[in-house]
Design a protein around this motif. Sequence first.
Motif, mmCIF file in Angstrom:
data_model
loop_
_atom_site.group_PDB
_atom_site.id
_atom_site.type_symbol
_atom_site.label_atom_id
_atom_site.label_comp_id
_atom_site.label_asym_id
_atom_site.label_seq_id
_atom_site.Cartn_x
_atom_site.Cartn_y
_atom_site.Cartn_z
ATOM 1 N N LYS A 95 77.750 -51.577 26.156
ATOM 2 C CA LYS A 95 76.568 -52.191 25.540
ATOM 3 C C LYS A 95 75.984 -53.354 26.349
ATOM 4 C CE LYS A 95 77.820 -50.514 21.019
ATOM 5 N NZ LYS A 95 78.465 -50.742 19.739
ATOM 6 N N TYR B 162 86.482 -53.361 25.153
ATOM 7 C CA TYR B 162 85.608 -54.497 24.851
ATOM 8 C C TYR B 162 85.729 -55.630 25.862
ATOM 9 C CZ TYR B 162 86.148 -51.929 20.555
ATOM 10 O OH TYR B 162 86.185 -50.915 19.640
ATOM 11 N N LYS C 283 90.000 -53.698 17.459
ATOM 12 C CA LYS C 283 89.187 -54.918 17.592
ATOM 13 C C LYS C 283 89.237 -55.765 16.318
ATOM 14 C CE LYS C 283 84.616 -54.443 18.136
ATOM 15 N NZ LYS C 283 83.361 -54.225 18.897
ATOM 16 N N GLN D 104 76.227 -44.805 22.611
ATOM 17 C CA GLN D 104 75.976 -46.238 22.711
ATOM 18 C C GLN D 104 74.898 -46.434 23.783
ATOM 19 O OE1 GLN D 104 79.983 -48.428 22.653
ATOM 20 N NE2 GLN D 104 80.479 -46.434 23.513
HETATM 21 C C1 LMR Z 1 80.259 -47.761 19.153
HETATM 22 O O1 LMR Z 1 79.123 -48.231 19.013
HETATM 23 O O2 LMR Z 1 80.525 -46.574 19.049
HETATM 24 C C2 LMR Z 1 81.387 -48.719 19.495
HETATM 25 O O3 LMR Z 1 80.957 -49.561 20.490
HETATM 26 C C3 LMR Z 1 81.786 -49.523 18.318
HETATM 27 C C4 LMR Z 1 82.844 -50.511 18.703
HETATM 28 O O4 LMR Z 1 82.525 -51.689 18.815
HETATM 29 O O5 LMR Z 1 83.980 -50.089 18.898
#
Ligand code: LMR
Length: 333
Positions: free
Chosen positions: A91, A234, A38, A169
Amino acid sequence: MKKLSLLAGLLTALLSLPSLAEPIVIKFSHVVAVDTPKGHAAEFFKKRAEELTQGRVKVEVYPNSTLYKDKEEMEALQIGAVQMLAPSLAKFGPLGVKEFEVFDLPYIFDNYEELHKVTQGALGRSLLDKLEPKGIRGLTYWDNGFKSFSANKPLHNPEDFKGLKMRIQSSKVLDAQMRTVGALPQVMAFSEVYQALQTGVVDGTENPISNLYTQKMHEVQKHLSLTQHGYLGYAVITNKKFWDGLPADIRSQLDQAMKEATVYANKIALEDNNAALESVKKSGKTQVYQPTAPERLALKKALVKTHGEMESRIGKELIQSVYKETDFDPAKL
Ligand code: LMR
């Protein structure tokens, strides 16, 4: 003559107006290190967006939670304090878009190829469209990779997870996944995980290796089990009002930059994770374990129970649609 000088004066005045000269700023906030899929993709997008718009757009990338942590960044996007994010698909539940948690179901994708059938197809697009009522425009998906479990004890069998406090998460599917094997899930912002592992607030976690390595989690976890039991990737999102308000030519240049960044992201994701794994191994700080085929199957059978439990949350139909794309049949395990 008089007319000409009037015109010249008007032109000078117009050109000196700050709104005409100043670029449109896109603040792109994220929570991982620059040296991750990312992080690399965000930098790539910045470069191409600025090139293609010939400087009319300036992208400011804020990595590693320097601007906002997980929960705050979502709120910041909605109020327009930042214009772009790429939160993990795990998330979106707290935002009220639970359907994204379908990506968290353990073992629902065996590899990137299966995943892309969803993220690069109509089903993936329809999921992004669910963000619109929240004032968010979903632009694309970027890959990271498949997660592995880590802890301070070996994790070979489902029983090994019993009683372990595991950082997750903010996804109810991940909560259910941990409870299925008797672990105690704890939701925590990504920026806090290293310290929580170091101080024993939690015993273990799960992440693709690029995240584990770049946050130095391997230095505070004695064991890493290459389980690859679930996917982490993502959705690149933007504030809808901001996006819709852009001049059409700029929006299409940004669309092009995002298209190129997506190809790049999905090309480097596996490379970055493989390189991180080599670095973890070389560090000698954690013991890396490759589960045997029977161990993999036992863990899979245990964790796949989550699929049925989560039907009422995510929607049976959506889960079935993903199964159809990826040819997955839990009954065949
Ligand atoms: C995490 O919180 O473990 C991941 O979502 C972090 C990420 O953005 O890769």
